[in-house]
Scaffold this active site. Structure first.
Site, PDB file in Angstrom:
ATOM      1  N   LYS A  12       4.067   8.973   8.848  1.00  0.00           N
ATOM      2  CA  LYS A  12       3.782   8.514  10.199  1.00  0.00           C
ATOM      3  C   LYS A  12       4.639   8.903  11.357  1.00  0.00           C
ATOM      4  O   LYS A  12       4.731  10.144  11.657  1.00  0.00           O
ATOM      5  CB  LYS A  12       4.027   6.932  10.093  1.00  0.00           C
TER       6      LYS A  12
ATOM      7  N   TYR B  81       0.954  -1.202   0.045  1.00  0.00           N
ATOM      8  CA  TYR B  81      -0.008  -0.187  -0.162  1.00  0.00           C
ATOM      9  C   TYR B  81       0.794   1.241  -0.025  1.00  0.00           C
ATOM     10  O   TYR B  81       1.797   1.315   0.931  1.00  0.00           O
ATOM     11  CB  TYR B  81      -1.065  -0.003   1.277  1.00  0.00           C
TER      12      TYR B  81
ATOM     13  N   ASP C  45       9.328   2.684   0.041  1.00  0.00           N
ATOM     14  CA  ASP C  45       8.208   3.235   0.658  1.00  0.00           C
ATOM     15  C   ASP C  45       8.233   2.881   2.165  1.00  0.00           C
ATOM     16  O   ASP C  45       7.976   1.897   2.616  1.00  0.00           O
ATOM     17  CB  ASP C  45       6.918   2.968   0.188  1.00  0.00           C
TER      18      ASP C  45
HETATM   19  C1  PLP Z   1       0.300   4.657   5.801  1.00  0.00           C
HETATM   20  C2  PLP Z   1       1.105   4.638   4.711  1.00  0.00           C
HETATM   21  C3  PLP Z   1       0.886   5.125   3.427  1.00  0.00           C
HETATM   22  C4  PLP Z   1      -0.262   6.247   3.469  1.00  0.00           C
HETATM   23  O1  PLP Z   1       0.365   7.491   4.224  1.00  0.00           O
HETATM   24  P1  PLP Z   1      -0.981   8.352   4.774  1.00  0.00           P
HETATM   25  O2  PLP Z   1      -0.426   9.175   5.589  1.00  0.00           O
HETATM   26  O3  PLP Z   1      -1.868   7.574   5.214  1.00  0.00           O
HETATM   27  O4  PLP Z   1      -1.510   9.052   3.479  1.00  0.00           O
HETATM   28  C5  PLP Z   1       1.942   5.064   2.548  1.00  0.00           C
HETATM   29  N1  PLP Z   1       3.062   4.033   2.230  1.00  0.00           N
HETATM   30  C6  PLP Z   1       2.751   3.158   3.456  1.00  0.00           C
HETATM   31  C7  PLP Z   1       3.714   1.978   3.361  1.00  0.00           C
HETATM   32  C8  PLP Z   1       2.217   3.323   4.365  1.00  0.00           C
HETATM   33  O5  PLP Z   1       2.042   2.476   5.492  1.00  0.00           O
END
Ligand code: PLP
Length: 431
Positions: A267, A144, A239
């Site tokens: 995060k 994701y 990511d």
């Molecule tokens: C949470 C998450 C996102 C998205 O971040 P948001 O602040 O919710 O837009 C993207 N990549 C990874 C791996 C994530 O865990």
């Protein structure tokens, strides 16, 4: 436990907010029941509107690595607020956080702040495309990367839990430039790259997947990907929105010793405020506006209050390496406790863990990719979730999520978690 107030609030919320929530996985759709409306949290505990108290094991999906309402961060935010909330002009604090990120994250020489993980990944892909002059990129099934159009193809997390493999509203034109590969299968990736030779701008991956549950990369898999991207001129993007500042102060790239060309963060970087960032090699980052031609902007980007929270968080993590030793040990301790209970009752479920991230999958299969993750019994997870909740332990409300530990969790909490786990496992199996 009484959930009356949460129930009432949920019914009210549904009148004004789609599904009553501002992010889908909060709705408890995959575990059933009413989402808990939260009043406050402190340290390892979270309290709902009915004044129930829980040990919390997802920590706002990762950011609260030091536990809730950490005094240092609260102090930094309070002190920042008195100088006004936003300027839309450069500040000293933006240099401070950029210096910290460059110092801590091995791949980052230059960094741009944004307001969420979604913005970070969207911007990183645009930049990689602008830099290489190519359109296609590779993502992995079950990973994701936020809710940007081009990522909502076999996305994990909420999208997967709600059974929306490809979201309506994403055009075919957009979807055709997203190439999908199975996680942990290098041969399949090599084939995909061969079939699209010279057309691929970027490859984006969660170096440890957290959005199909916690799934670890196989031995040498990340290095194989690194070598392939170098050979083919593909921009490699890690990511690390989840893993950044969590698996080590330099994230998964430090832990595995594999350095991508670009990294996306979110995060933990905002300590609970809405912050994201993307960064990497200078030669790539210099393609971003205003030095370069690739446009990307943000009215509230680098917001001074959010920067204060982030600077305090990152400084603390940078100066306290023992944090990682502590939460990594917690991970091992909790997971071995859970395993012991499963063994004792001859329930051979799978647990994946690395550092302070782990997932218990209700399947006997080894979980290494989306296909194997999907063998998990989500109904069983839903029952387990509610049994744990009843015993005062709040898990992320879906099977395909990782748990995140914080430094606020102590020995007494660990004992309580293992005990709740044993009773819950017995309850759902009628043992
Ligand atoms: C949470 C998450 C996102 C998205 O971040 P948001 O602040 O919710 O837009 C993207 N990549 C990874 C791996 C994530 O865990």
């Amino acid at each position: 436990m009484n959930y009356e107030k949460s129930k009432k609030l949920f019914n009210e919320a549904k009148k004004y907010i789609p599904g009553g929530v501002n992010s889908p996985v909060r709705a408890f759709n995959s575990v059933g029941g009413t989402p808990l409306f939260i009043k406050k949290a402190k340290g390892a505990y979270i309290y709902d509107e009915d004044d129930n108290k829980y040990i919390e094991l997802y920590n706002s999906w990762g950011p609260m690595i030091l536990g809730h309402n950490h005094p240092l961060i609260a102090k930094a935010v309070k002190s920042s607020i008195k100088d006004s909330l936003s300027f839309g002009a450069p500040t000293r604090k933006e240099i401070q956080i950029a210096e910290l990120i460059v110092d801590m994250v091995p791949s980052i020489e230059s960094v741009r702040m944004v307001n969420s993980g979604t913005e970070a990944t969207m911007s990183a892909i645009r930049l990689a495309r602008g830099f290489t002059g190519k359109d296609k990129f590779i993502k992995f099934e079950g990973c994701y990367h936020g809710h940007g159009d081009s990522f909502l193809i076999a996305a994990g997390s909420g999208a997967m839990t709600l059974g929306v493999p490809n979201s309506p509203g994403v055009t075919e034109g957009t979807a055709k430039d997203t190439l999908l590969a199975p996680y942990n299968n290098f041969a399949a990736l090599q084939q995909l790259v061969d079939e699209n030779k010279g057309e691929i701008a970027a490859l984006i991956i969660e170096p440890v997947a957290g959005n199909m549950g916690c799934v670890l990369p196989r031995l040498n898999y990340l290095q194989q990907i690194r070598d392939l991207c170098t050979k083919e001129g593909i921009v490699l993007i890690f990511d690390e929105v989840m893993t950044g500042f969590r698996l080590a102060k330099g994230g998964a790239q430090e832990r595995f010793g594999v350095i991508p060309d670009m990294t996306t963060l979110g995060k933990i970087i905002g300590a609970g405020l809405p912050v994201g960032a993307y960064g990497g090699k200078k030669e790539i980052m210099n393609f971003v506006s205003p030095v370069g031609p690739v446009y990307q902007a943000g009215t509230l980007s680098g917001n001074p209050v959010a920067m204060s929270a982030g600077i305090t968080m990152l400084t603390y993590l940078n100066e306290h390496p023992e944090v990682y030793q502590y939460i990594d040990n917690l991970g091992i301790e909790i997971v071995s406790g859970i395993r012991r209970v499963l063994l004792k009752h001859k329930l051979p479920y799978t647990i994946n863990q690395i550092g302070s991230m782990y997932s218990l999958f209700f399947t006997e299969e080894e979980v290494t990719d989306l296909e194997s993750a999907k063998t998990a019994d989500t109904k069983m997870f839903g029952l387990y979730f509610h049994e744990m909740l009843k015993r005062g332990v709040y898990l992320p409300p879906a099977q395909f999520e990782s748990l995140f530990l914080s430094t606020a969790i102590q020995e007494k909490h660990v004992r309580k978690i293992i005990k709740a786990h044993e009773e819950s496992i017995l309850a759902i199996h009628n043992l």
